[in-house]
Design a protein around this motif. Structure first.
Motif, short mmCIF file in Angstrom:
data_model
loop_
_atom_site.label_atom_id
_atom_site.label_comp_id
_atom_site.label_asym_id
_atom_site.label_seq_id
_atom_site.Cartn_x
_atom_site.Cartn_y
_atom_site.Cartn_z
N SER A 183 0.98 -1.15 0.03
CA SER A 183 0.09 -0.01 0.00
C SER A 183 0.92 1.11 0.06
N LYS A 184 0.43 2.21 -0.64
CA LYS A 184 1.12 3.66 -0.56
C LYS A 184 0.28 4.72 0.09
N LEU A 185 1.17 5.15 0.91
CA LEU A 185 0.75 6.28 1.92
C LEU A 185 1.41 7.71 1.59
N VAL A 186 0.46 8.76 1.25
CA VAL A 186 1.02 9.95 1.04
C VAL A 186 0.54 10.75 2.18
N ILE A 187 1.56 11.21 2.77
CA ILE A 187 1.30 12.20 4.34
C ILE A 187 1.53 13.78 3.97
N TYR A 188 0.59 14.59 4.17
CA TYR A 188 0.60 16.15 4.10
C TYR A 188 0.83 16.32 5.45
N THR A 189 1.84 17.50 5.76
CA THR A 189 1.71 18.16 7.28
C THR A 189 2.25 19.45 7.06
N PRO A 190 2.34 20.11 8.01
CA PRO A 190 3.08 21.52 8.07
C PRO A 190 4.46 21.15 8.05
N ASP A 191 5.41 22.20 7.73
CA ASP A 191 6.83 21.97 7.57
C ASP A 191 7.36 21.49 8.90
N ASN A 192 8.59 20.86 8.81
CA ASN A 192 9.34 20.40 9.80
C ASN A 192 8.63 19.52 11.01
N ILE A 193 7.66 18.69 10.45
CA ILE A 193 7.12 17.82 11.50
C ILE A 193 7.34 16.31 11.24
N ASP A 194 7.81 15.53 12.22
CA ASP A 194 8.25 14.31 12.25
C ASP A 194 7.36 13.25 11.84
N VAL A 195 7.45 12.56 10.75
CA VAL A 195 6.45 11.60 10.48
C VAL A 195 7.23 10.31 10.21
N SER A 196 6.87 9.04 10.84
CA SER A 196 7.68 7.89 10.59
C SER A 196 6.95 6.67 10.97
N LEU A 197 7.31 5.51 10.86
CA LEU A 197 6.96 4.17 10.85
C LEU A 197 7.77 3.57 11.90
N ARG A 198 6.87 2.61 12.60
CA ARG A 198 7.26 1.75 13.65
C ARG A 198 6.56 0.41 13.92
N PRO A 199 7.16 -0.34 14.59
CA PRO A 199 6.08 -1.67 14.82
C PRO A 199 5.04 -1.11 15.65
N PRO A 200 3.66 -2.15 15.46
CA PRO A 200 2.73 -1.46 16.57
C PRO A 200 2.97 -1.61 17.85
N LEU A 201 2.48 -0.51 18.51
CA LEU A 201 2.47 -0.55 20.02
C LEU A 201 1.30 -1.18 20.56
N ILE A 202 -0.09 -1.15 19.97
CA ILE A 202 -0.93 -1.86 20.40
C ILE A 202 -1.59 -2.58 19.00
N PRO A 203 -1.14 -3.80 19.01
CA PRO A 203 -1.69 -4.64 17.92
C PRO A 203 -3.22 -4.87 17.71
N LYS A 204 -3.88 -4.90 18.97
CA LYS A 204 -5.08 -5.32 18.97
C LYS A 204 -5.80 -4.65 20.25
N THR A 205 -6.97 -4.24 19.87
CA THR A 205 -7.97 -3.53 20.91
C THR A 205 -9.29 -3.67 20.41
N LYS A 206 -10.15 -3.97 21.63
CA LYS A 206 -11.67 -4.00 21.15
C LYS A 206 -12.34 -2.82 21.71
N THR A 207 -11.66 -1.81 22.06
CA THR A 207 -12.28 -0.61 22.43
C THR A 207 -12.14 0.35 21.51
N TYR A 208 -13.10 0.71 20.59
CA TYR A 208 -12.81 1.78 19.61
C TYR A 208 -14.17 1.99 18.97
N SER A 209 -14.34 3.11 18.38
CA SER A 209 -15.59 3.67 17.71
C SER A 209 -15.46 3.86 16.18
N ASN A 210 -16.26 3.85 15.26
CA ASN A 210 -16.20 4.19 13.90
C ASN A 210 -16.42 5.51 13.58
N ILE A 211 -15.61 6.03 12.61
CA ILE A 211 -15.77 7.41 12.03
C ILE A 211 -17.08 7.19 11.47
N LYS A 212 -17.92 8.59 11.71
CA LYS A 212 -19.21 8.66 11.02
C LYS A 212 -18.82 9.39 9.88
#
Length: 632
Positions: A603-632
């Motif tokens: 998959s391809k991700l294109v991230i737009y932010t203001p200048d000089n903001i750190d954007v990075s990838l890492r292994p998942p901190l919380i791989p699974k959770t049952k507590t969430y809500s859906n975006i309306k």
């Protein structure tokens, strides 16, 4: 006869002067007569004609009044000058002792000073004089100077340029600088220029000390609050890593797994041989008891240094730690010691216990805490134990965090104050996700889920990539906040009318398209539709920007998406239960990504932010959770 009459008049005038209180400086008749003769000679010399006795007396009186008035003015001026010189000398004398006499601010740790309001520890001169007088009154009440313990390693005896702790009588009045006073009472902060590189150099002296280091990181922004070269700074001293703000994560997390994750990530960043990893909440105090147990096992009469980036909650952590020690550590009560003190002298140890208890109670909640980054500006020494000291160090700045460009109101919206509930978004090719008006993420790939871990106060919006450019120009600062604009309500009422106009245009064109049977006509109608929609959008944007104030236009310019980063991600295996990677936006939160494809695809991700903001990838901190809500 004429000579006799002049003499008589002169004597009478002399008597009148002696009887007048305003001319007491005439003490004898002889001096008066001589003065009058001199005045007569001056008067006759200034006039060409000879004066009679009456004219002479009138002019003489006028001359004496003028002389007397001048003498009074001269006396007053000399007196005022003497008083001014005395006050100036006294004030200068007090300010000359500024560097020695003024203490450290109990809020941020900076040495109080009166020279520059742009430097840490500034205090108005009038307040500084009160502190100096107060300290002079207490000069004879010092109990002892506590030097470093004998067990301390010889290489660390300097204690940050021979810093020694002076135990003094604790005053009810807190000595805080102007910045901490404004921050604590009004929620505003003055900009302070802090030489971060110089401080990191000074902090590197820890490698020469035999001490224990507590490294505090923010679990909501681990990447942005972890110091990469930390082991080079502290040397071989033992380290306890504290994961703060645990109370903000979902309540179904596995603490043991997160502790293992922190160890693995710290090892990647060069921090090996961690003594302990503890998760806690400085706000609620959850986990603080377990931390104190591990701290006491490792301390062994060594000094303890609290280190971390700005805004990880160090000051709140120290306040909670002091409170917990107050509640758990046993002291001889004040009442017993005071009663014994009145009847018989206290032993040295009893006096130390009494002073220590007073000190801990006075330190509690004194350290300045705020949502603003960089609250602590200098080294704060807290004598928490008899044989060692707790030091709270200034937060090391990370300029690449999103919070660095936010105002106070925007910080309150971005930094979560209660447990977050992650939001689930289903992403397919051609979809765009907006996190407030701060981040735009374009997705190109198979069906995937985004589990978004940010403050629940930040609005999330899903749209098509085709509309993304129009959406951000139209709604950044309105319902896509931050940024927060001052005049957002001025054009909010027109929003529904403009969207209705755009929708009506789409409906009319669709009806026309349905009536056409030939493909050529359909293509022409579609082209006209696109041009019409684009024209309406341009009119909407133009109308919006004309209604904005100059301040709002400048704010939008600061949040313009000038930084674009592209990532290509691919799962290692098919797993519908767990996420396989985190996309981290420093200072804002992270997005945990899971693929729902039946095949392993990238998959391809294109991230737009203001200048000089750190954007990075890492292994998942919380791989699974049952507590969430859906975006309306």
């Amino acid at each position: 006869m004429l000579r006799l009459s002049l003499k008589t008049i002169s004597n009478n005038f002399s008597k009148s002067i002696n009887n007048n209180n305003h001319f007491k400086f005439f003490t004898t008749t002889t001096t008066t007569q001589n003065t009058i003769k001199n005045e007569n000679n001056e008067i006759e010399s200034t006039t060409n004609k000879k004066l009679n006795s009456k004219e002479r007396n009138i002019l003489l009186r006028k001359s004496l009044r003028v002389n007397k008035k001048n003498e009074k003015l001269q006396t007053i001026n000399e007196k005022m000058k003497v008083e001014s010189d005395l006050q100036k000398n006294e004030f200068d004398k007090i300010l000359d002792l500024d560097k020695i006499k003024l203490p450290r601010c109990t809020g941020c740790g900076s040495t109080l000073q009166t020279t520059s309001s742009k430097e840490p520890g500034y205090l108005p001169e009038s307040i500084a004089i009160k502190h100096i007088e107060q300290l002079n009154d207490e000069k004879n009440e010092e109990i002892e100077n506590k030097k470093p313990i004998e067990e301390q390693d010889k290489s660390g005896e300097e204690y940050f340029n021979s810093f020694y702790l002076n135990k003094k009588k604790i005053n009810d009045q807190k000595k805080v600088c102007q910045r901490c006073h404004i921050l604590k009472n009004y929620g505003r902060v003055a900009p302070i220029t802090i030489p971060i590189e110089k401080f990191k150099h000074n902090l590197s002296q820890l490698r020469d000390l035999n001490c224990l280091v507590v490294k505090v990181v923010d679990l909501m922004d681990f990447n942005g609050t972890f110091i990469e070269d930390f082991r080079e700074v502290i040397g071989t001293n033992p380290v306890i890593v504290v994961g703060n703000k645990m109370d903000l994560l979902p309540d179904d997390i596995h603490k043991d797994r997160i502790e293992q994750w922190i160890r693995a990530e710290a090892k990647k960043r060069g921090l090996n041989h961690i003594s302990h990893v503890k998760l806690l909440s400085s706000t609620s105090g959850d986990g603080m008891k377990q931390f104190i147990i591990e701290l006491e096992k490792l301390r062994k009469s060594r000094d303890v240094f609290i280190v971390g980036c700005s805004n990880v909650g160090k000051s709140t952590f120290v306040n909670t730690l002091i409170k917990e020690y107050n509640n758990r550590v046993e002291f001889t009560t004040n009442e017993k010691l005071e009663a014994k003190k009145s009847s018989e002298p206290l032993t040295i140890q009893e006096q130390k216990d009494l002073d220590r208890e007073k000190l801990l109670k006075s330190l509690q909640s004194k350290i300045t805490t705020s949502v603003l980054p960089g609250t602590t500006l200098n080294l704060l020494s807290l004598p928490l134990w008899d044989n060692s000291t707790l030091f709270d160090t200034p937060g090391i700045d990370n300029p690449r965090q999103m919070i660095k460009i936010l105002s106070i109101d925007e910080l309150k919206q971005v930094i979560p104050s209660k447990r977050i509930k992650p939001c689930l978004a289903h992403m397919i090719q051609g979809k765009t996700l907006f996190i407030g008006g701060l981040v735009r993420i374009d997705f190109d790939g198979p069906l995937s889920t985004f589990m978004i871990y940010t403050s629940n106060s930040i609005p999330l919006h899903l749209t098509s990539t085709q509309k993304a450019a129009f959406i951000i120009k139209r709604h950044q600062g309105t319902f896509l906040t931050p940024p927060i604009l001052s005049g957002s309500e001025s054009y909010k009422n027109d929003n529904d009318q403009e969207e209705t106009l755009l929708n009506n245009n789409n409906d009319n064109n669709n009806n026309n398209n349905n009536e056409q049977q030939k493909q050529l006509i359909e293509e022409e109608e579609q082209e006209k539709e696109e041009k019409s929609i684009e024209k309406i959008r341009e009119e909407i944007i133009e109308k919006r920007f004309k209604s904005l104030s100059q301040y709002d236009l400048e704010r939008l310019e600061n949040f313009k998406f000038t930084q674009i980063k592209t990532f290509t991600i691919k799962p290692e295996k098919i797993d519908y239960q767990h996420t396989y990677i985190d996309l981290v936006i420093s200072g804002l939160g992270w997005i945990s990504i899971k693929s729902l494809s039946k095949k392993i695809q990238s998959s391809k991700l294109v991230i737009y932010t203001p200048d000089n903001i750190d954007v990075s990838l890492r292994p998942p901190l919380i791989p699974k959770t049952k507590t969430y809500s859906n975006i309306k």
